[in-house]
Write a protein that holds these residues in place. Structure first.
Motif, mmCIF file in Angstrom:
data_model
loop_
_atom_site.group_PDB
_atom_site.id
_atom_site.type_symbol
_atom_site.label_atom_id
_atom_site.label_comp_id
_atom_site.label_asym_id
_atom_site.label_seq_id
_atom_site.Cartn_x
_atom_site.Cartn_y
_atom_site.Cartn_z
ATOM 1 N N HIS A 1 3.275 -0.603 -3.668
ATOM 2 C CA HIS A 1 3.134 0.382 -4.744
ATOM 3 C C HIS A 1 2.255 -0.209 -5.849
ATOM 4 O O HIS A 1 2.750 -0.844 -6.776
ATOM 5 C CB HIS A 1 4.521 0.769 -5.275
ATOM 6 N N ARG B 1 -1.738 1.176 2.374
ATOM 7 C CA ARG B 1 -0.752 1.723 3.308
ATOM 8 C C ARG B 1 -1.213 1.562 4.751
ATOM 9 O O ARG B 1 -2.385 1.646 5.072
ATOM 10 C CB ARG B 1 -0.405 3.173 2.974
ATOM 11 N N PHE C 1 -0.652 3.898 -3.183
ATOM 12 C CA PHE C 1 -0.416 3.028 -2.015
ATOM 13 C C PHE C 1 -1.726 2.754 -1.276
ATOM 14 O O PHE C 1 -1.891 3.148 -0.122
ATOM 15 C CB PHE C 1 0.596 3.684 -1.067
#
Length: 175
Positions: free
Chosen positions: A118, A91, A88
């Protein structure tokens, strides 16, 4: 799997006097500093976040089933943080709906707490899906002196896996 309580055996003390507001503020400041430093990740080097400034050398990180627990900053970075950031890399976290401290303890939660895509394979054994995900997370930290010594992390792994195209709950009901 058994996740222990605080090494100091003082996690729940209903008869204890109120904690010192200065100690609570010191704990909260340390956690918030660490969370802010996590946002400094340069997408190349875990050291870019400077986690050693926040964590005790013998820190214990208790992660959820599927991730496991780690010992020390190096163990944390190898066992969780590195693989997680590979999976990730974009993120965005810290969207906590609640964050508070009581003495040397800090807790936070957000539903969702993190947004990401992802993009990397291998985390929890799942190949990259390029799907956008959210994470439901709860954290508890224990400060020891000027560093974080323990961290308990709860992630709604079944919900996260479902967003990644892996619905594990039907398999659980089959026993």
């Amino acid at each position: 799997i058994f996740i222990p309580g605080p090494k100091t055996n003082d996690g729940v003390c209903p008869e204890a006097p109120p904690s010192c507001p200065k100690e609570s503020a010191k704990s909260l400041d340390l956690v918030e500093g660490m969370l802010f430093a996590c946002k400094k990740y340069d997408q190349k080097n875990l050291e870019s976040m400077g986690m050693e400034a926040y964590w005790h050398p013998q820190m214990l990180w208790y992660g959820p089933t599927g991730i496991g627990s780690t010992f020390g900053v190096d163990g944390f970075q190898q066992g969780h943080q590195g693989p997680f950031l590979k999976a990730f890399p974009d993120r965005e976290g810290g969207n906590h709906k609640a964050r508070f401290a009581d003495g040397v303890y800090v807790a936070s939660t957000g539903w969702p707490s993190m947004y990401a895509t992802h993009k990397g394979s291998g985390w929890l054994g799942v190949d990259a899906t390029e799907k956008s995900i959210t994470m439901r997370v709860m954290d508890w930290w224990r400060r020891d002196g000027d560093s974080l010594r323990e961290n308990w992390v709860f992630i709604d792994i079944p919900e996260l896996l479902k967003q990644m195209g892996r619905d594990v709950l039907p398999y659980v009901s089959k026993g």
